[in-house]
Design an enzyme around this catalytic site. Structure first.
Site, PDB file in Angstrom:
ATOM      1  N   THR A  41      43.514  44.187 -19.635  1.00  0.00           N
ATOM      2  CA  THR A  41      44.566  43.216 -19.916  1.00  0.00           C
ATOM      3  C   THR A  41      43.907  41.971 -20.507  1.00  0.00           C
ATOM      4  OG1 THR A  41      44.483  42.288 -17.694  1.00  0.00           O
ATOM      5  CG2 THR A  41      46.042  44.101 -18.064  1.00  0.00           C
ATOM      6  N   THR A  43      43.996  38.530 -20.284  1.00  0.00           N
ATOM      7  CA  THR A  43      43.430  37.460 -19.463  1.00  0.00           C
ATOM      8  C   THR A  43      42.322  37.994 -18.565  1.00  0.00           C
ATOM      9  OG1 THR A  43      45.541  36.290 -19.535  1.00  0.00           O
ATOM     10  CG2 THR A  43      43.994  35.616 -17.836  1.00  0.00           C
ATOM     11  N   CYS A  44      42.543  39.151 -17.981  1.00  0.00           N
ATOM     12  CA  CYS A  44      41.528  39.736 -17.104  1.00  0.00           C
ATOM     13  C   CYS A  44      40.260  40.092 -17.880  1.00  0.00           C
ATOM     14  CB  CYS A  44      42.082  40.961 -16.390  1.00  0.00           C
ATOM     15  SG  CYS A  44      43.421  40.572 -15.249  1.00  0.00           S
ATOM     16  N   THR A  45      40.429  40.615 -19.077  1.00  0.00           N
ATOM     17  CA  THR A  45      39.270  40.930 -19.919  1.00  0.00           C
ATOM     18  C   THR A  45      38.491  39.660 -20.213  1.00  0.00           C
ATOM     19  OG1 THR A  45      40.327  42.865 -20.880  1.00  0.00           O
ATOM     20  CG2 THR A  45      38.530  41.884 -22.141  1.00  0.00           C
ATOM     21  N   VAL A  48      36.503  38.698 -17.019  1.00  0.00           N
ATOM     22  CA  VAL A  48      35.347  39.578 -16.804  1.00  0.00           C
ATOM     23  C   VAL A  48      34.260  39.269 -17.833  1.00  0.00           C
ATOM     24  CG1 VAL A  48      34.535  41.969 -16.827  1.00  0.00           C
ATOM     25  CG2 VAL A  48      36.703  41.404 -15.704  1.00  0.00           C
TER      26      VAL A  48
END
Length: 153
Positions: A41, A43-45, A48
């Site tokens: 996703t 934002t999550c990418t 990370v």
């Protein structure tokens, strides 16, 4: 939510690459544990990738960075291969660890109240005590902020 000064609840979870990770076995290193919604996703990418980009700096400060989501270890493997990630990603498939840590619960998502991952970061000292916690609203600059806190210890 986990409180500063308490012993971090231990866990053993599947991780990328087919192995497991046990929090207490990472001692005496400090640990940054960050929870995120899911691999791939936007934002999550970004989150990370930001932690991944600073991984060498965290290591210089004696700190291991560990990402945690509900995605399977197999999905983590695909995400890591696609994005060139080098930091470990653990799988909390049932969300039990995130619930224990206060990082899973009710949140607003596009105006609706839903159950989901509450983006959080925890800094754990080498003795297993929690040094700092963050509820993360904005990903941009967060990994650098956490690194600065680690370096200040």
């Amino acid at each position: 939510m986990i409180e500063i000064g308490q012993i971090a609840p231990d866990f053993t979870l599947p991780r990328d690459g087919g192995g497991t990770v046990t929090l207490s076995e990472l001692r005496p290193n400090r640990v940054v544990l960050f929870t995120y919604g899911g691999d791939g996703t936007p934002t999550c990418t970004n989150e990370v990738m930001d932690f991944n980009a600073l991984q060498a700096e965290f290591a210089k400060a004696g700190c291991v960075v560990l990402g945690l989501s509900k995605d399977s270890a197999k999905k983590h493997d695909k995400f890591i291969a696609k994005m060139g990630i080098t930091l470990p990603l653990a799988s909390d498939d049932g969300g039990h660890v995130m619930q224990d840590w206060g990082a899973f619960g009710e949140k607003l998502f596009f105006g609706k109240l839903v159950q989901g991952v509450l983006r959080s970061t925890f800094l754990i000292n080498g003795d297993g005590t929690v040094a700092k916690t963050w509820k993360v609203d904005k990903v941009k600059g967060h990994a650098a902020q956490v690194l600065a806190s680690v370096q200040a210890l």
